[in-house]
Design an enzyme around this catalytic site. Structure first.
Site, PDB file in Angstrom:
ATOM      1  NE  ARG A  44      42.679  40.349  36.486  1.00 55.42           N
ATOM      2  CZ  ARG A  44      43.334  39.973  35.366  1.00 55.42           C
ATOM      3  NH1 ARG A  44      44.629  40.179  35.202  1.00 55.42           N
ATOM      4  NH2 ARG A  44      42.679  39.362  34.397  1.00 55.42           N
ATOM      5  NE  ARG A  78      38.255  36.758  42.064  1.00 57.62           N
ATOM      6  CZ  ARG A  78      38.415  37.370  40.881  1.00 57.62           C
ATOM      7  NH1 ARG A  78      39.600  37.385  40.303  1.00 57.62           N
ATOM      8  NH2 ARG A  78      37.401  37.951  40.291  1.00 57.62           N
ATOM      9  CD  GLN A 182      39.389  43.413  35.981  1.00 60.99           C
ATOM     10  OE1 GLN A 182      38.644  44.292  35.565  1.00 60.99           O
ATOM     11  NE2 GLN A 182      39.004  42.542  36.894  1.00 60.99           N
ATOM     12  CG  ASP A 223      37.696  33.365  35.226  1.00 59.50           C
ATOM     13  OD1 ASP A 223      37.665  34.180  34.292  1.00 59.50           O
ATOM     14  OD2 ASP A 223      38.421  33.504  36.229  1.00 59.50           O
ATOM     15  CG  ASN A 233      36.191  35.553  30.256  1.00 59.26           C
ATOM     16  OD1 ASN A 233      37.104  35.234  31.017  1.00 59.26           O
ATOM     17  ND2 ASN A 233      36.327  36.534  29.378  1.00 59.26           N
TER      18      ASN A 233
HETATM   19  O1  MRU Z   1      38.250  39.089  37.848  1.00 61.99           O
HETATM   20  P1  MRU Z   1      39.451  38.731  37.035  1.00 61.99           P
HETATM   21  O2  MRU Z   1      40.253  39.919  36.632  1.00 61.99           O
HETATM   22  O3  MRU Z   1      40.296  37.664  37.713  1.00 61.99           O
HETATM   23  O4  MRU Z   1      38.842  38.098  35.724  1.00 61.99           O
HETATM   24  C1  MRU Z   1      39.716  37.550  34.781  1.00 61.99           C
HETATM   25  C2  MRU Z   1      39.058  37.146  33.533  1.00 61.99           C
HETATM   26  O5  MRU Z   1      37.858  37.124  33.411  1.00 61.99           O
HETATM   27  C3  MRU Z   1      39.942  36.631  32.452  1.00 61.99           C
HETATM   28  O6  MRU Z   1      39.389  36.889  31.212  1.00 61.99           O
HETATM   29  C4  MRU Z   1      40.065  35.111  32.627  1.00 61.99           C
HETATM   30  O7  MRU Z   1      40.571  34.819  33.896  1.00 61.99           O
HETATM   31  C5  MRU Z   1      40.869  34.475  31.589  1.00 61.99           C
HETATM   32  S1  MRU Z   1      42.579  34.857  31.682  1.00 61.99           S
HETATM   33  C6  MRU Z   1      43.551  33.487  31.451  1.00 61.99           C
END
Ligand code: MRU
Length: 317
Positions: A44, A78, A182, A223, A233
């Site tokens: 992730r 995703r 996370q 993201d 994000n």
């Molecule tokens: O759902 P996730 O855990 O993949 O979400 C990740 C995030 O939102 C991070 O903040 C984002 O990917 C930036 S990390 C380089």
């Protein structure tokens, strides 16, 4: 240890669903296995899933199946993180040059992530120190934009690491990041490994911690950043940006250039992933809206720091 790597013709990756309890390495040999690993968040974070997508196309080419069909499955695993589609398309573009060219491009994207990552973090630390000179900076972060979200080092946590190395870091406040934690599971684990002082808070305490002056700056990854500068994000980022604006502290987004999506005009045009309502823990059958990401409007963003530039305001192109 790298979060994701290419070893002897297959993918190795830390299984992030097992952290912080167990450090388990996955060995992935097929696109089917990889798609499942991305969907369940074993792999992730926007940079890590971009690299995974690139290496996945290499796996597909080596396995000799229908590479374009498997690439489409990877792209769809995703939808919100633009790095996934970006990396899959970049590697797929090499298909006509043969399997070795595909593998070489995928490995280039893997190594390039490390190079770009370092540049983002140095620039991010430079920006914060220019805004907050001569002090130990207390950083507030959300979700996990650390080494686990990249190949190594991390975006927001990479900035933290550079500040620490420059003796310019105070402490880190991190949101737990509901519903999959996370922050509490992954960011806390990384900060403990780094030996950085940190405090976890519930997501809903974020604005209060900022209002109390406990943090000097919010630093997050993203993201996707759209052409108008909106930042997509992890859900819960937008409230932090509102609180930071109210308190007058910087809200900084640290990303590689590949996260900037000039083809999408604004955050409202982005497909926001909705995940299984069961993740929220309500009684079975309870209607639930499990949005995985939110949109922070561009005007709340103090700076976007990339591997190539520091952007204040619009336009991004
Ligand atoms: O759902 P996730 O855990 O993949 O979400 C990740 C995030 O939102 C991070 O903040 C984002 O990917 C930036 S990390 C380089």
């Amino acid at each position: 240890m790298r979060t994701i790597d290419w070893t002897g013709g297959h993918i190795t990756a830390i299984d992030q669903t097992q952290l912080p309890g167990d450090l388990v390495t996955l060995r992935i040999h097929t696109v089917g296995e990889l798609v499942l690993a991305i969907k369940r968040l074993s792999i992730r974070g926007s940079s890590a899933i971009g690299v995974a997508g690139a290496l996945g196309v290499a796996l597909a080419a080596l396995n000799g199946g229908d590479v374009r069909a498997e690439a489409a499955q990877l792209r769809a695993a995703r939808p919100t993180a633009v790095n996934l589609a970006w990396a899959v398309d970049k590697v797929l573009a090499k298909l006509d040059e043969g399997v070795q060219a595909v593998v070489d491009e995928a490995v280039f994207i893997l190594e390039d992530d490390v190079r770009r990552n370092r540049a983002v973090c140095e620039r991010g630390a430079d920006f914060l120190q220019s805004r907050l000179p001569d002090k130990k900076i207390n950083v507030h972060t959300h979700c996990n934009a650390g080494a686990l979200a990249c190949v190594e080092m991390g975006m927001a946590l990479g900035v933290v690491q550079v500040l620490r190395d420059r003796d310019a870091l105070g402490e880190v406040y991190l949101d737990e990041t509901r519903p999959l934690l996370q922050g509490a599971r992954l960011t806390a684990w990384e900060l403990a490994q780094m030996g950085v002082k940190h405090t976890v808070i519930v997501d809903s305490a974020g604005a209060t911690v900022i209002a109390r002056g406990l943090t000097d700056a919010v630093v997050v990854g993203a993201d996707r950043i759209t052409a108008n500068g909106d930042v997509v994000n992890k859900i819960g980022t937008y409230p932090l940006a509102l609180a930071a604006a109210r308190a007058g502290i910087p809200f900084v987004v640290a990303v590689p250039e590949s996260v900037i999506d000039l083809a999408t005009p604004d955050g409202a045009s982005v497909h926001i992933e909705q995940r299984d309502p069961a993740e929220l823990g309500a009684p079975a059958g309870t209607p639930a809206l499990n949005l995985a990401f939110d949109v922070t409007p561009a005007d709340l963003v103090t700076a976007i720091v990339t591997d190539e530039r520091t952007i204040h305001g619009k336009p991004l192109g």
